[in-house]
Design a protein around this motif. Structure first.
Motif, mmCIF file in Angstrom:
data_model
loop_
_atom_site.group_PDB
_atom_site.id
_atom_site.type_symbol
_atom_site.label_atom_id
_atom_site.label_comp_id
_atom_site.label_asym_id
_atom_site.label_seq_id
_atom_site.Cartn_x
_atom_site.Cartn_y
_atom_site.Cartn_z
ATOM 1 N N ARG A 179 1.909 6.729 -0.315
ATOM 2 C CA ARG A 179 0.767 5.872 -0.651
ATOM 3 C C ARG A 179 0.740 5.592 -2.149
ATOM 4 O O ARG A 179 0.858 6.505 -2.964
ATOM 5 C CB ARG A 179 -0.537 6.546 -0.230
ATOM 6 N N TYR A 196 3.009 11.354 -1.130
ATOM 7 C CA TYR A 196 3.260 11.475 0.301
ATOM 8 C C TYR A 196 2.131 12.287 0.936
ATOM 9 O O TYR A 196 1.576 13.198 0.305
ATOM 10 C CB TYR A 196 4.598 12.170 0.555
ATOM 11 N N CYS A 253 2.922 7.387 -6.698
ATOM 12 C CA CYS A 253 2.676 7.512 -5.262
ATOM 13 C C CYS A 253 2.594 8.971 -4.840
ATOM 14 O O CYS A 253 3.085 9.863 -5.531
ATOM 15 C CB CYS A 253 3.814 6.833 -4.491
ATOM 16 N N THR A 274 0.819 -1.218 0.000
ATOM 17 C CA THR A 274 0.000 0.000 0.000
ATOM 18 C C THR A 274 0.851 1.266 0.000
ATOM 19 O O THR A 274 0.412 2.307 -0.472
ATOM 20 C CB THR A 274 -0.952 0.038 1.209
ATOM 21 N N HIS A 275 2.086 1.161 0.538
ATOM 22 C CA HIS A 275 3.001 2.295 0.612
ATOM 23 C C HIS A 275 4.396 1.850 0.180
ATOM 24 O O HIS A 275 4.810 0.729 0.483
ATOM 25 C CB HIS A 275 3.089 2.849 2.035
#
Length: 92
Positions: A11, A44, A42, A5-6
């Motif tokens: 993320r 942050y 992704c 997921t991260h």
């Protein structure tokens, strides 16, 4: 292979995976080039920018780039990662 997921604390918003490497990135140590199997877009927490992480077969980030949007990050995939077309999956 589905990513975590991260990645590096950011993320995962979208990702692409290929058993055949998208391309390779030079190793910092002078060893053999690292195969890039995963691409992850992704963000942050608290940031609006999108990071494109180029990951090895274990979803460990080997290289990144910052973009203003998801669309820009998908469109500006470097030539070195175009050996295989990326099929993007959006995280719900």
């Amino acid at each position: 292979m589905t990513p975590p997921t991260h990645i590096d604390g950011a993320r995962v918003l979208a990702w692409a995976w290929s058993d055949v490497p998208f391309g390779h990135v030079a190793a910092d140590t002078g060893e053999a080039a690292i195969a890039i199997h995963g691409l992850a877009l992704c963000r942050y927490a608290g940031e609006s920018r999108v990071y494109r992480f180029s990951c090895d077969a274990h979803w460990t980030c080997q290289q990144d780039a910052i973009h203003d949007s998801l669309l820009e990050a998908r469109k500006q995939l470097p030539g070195q990662y175009r050996a295989v077309p990326a099929s993007w999956h959006t995280v719900a």
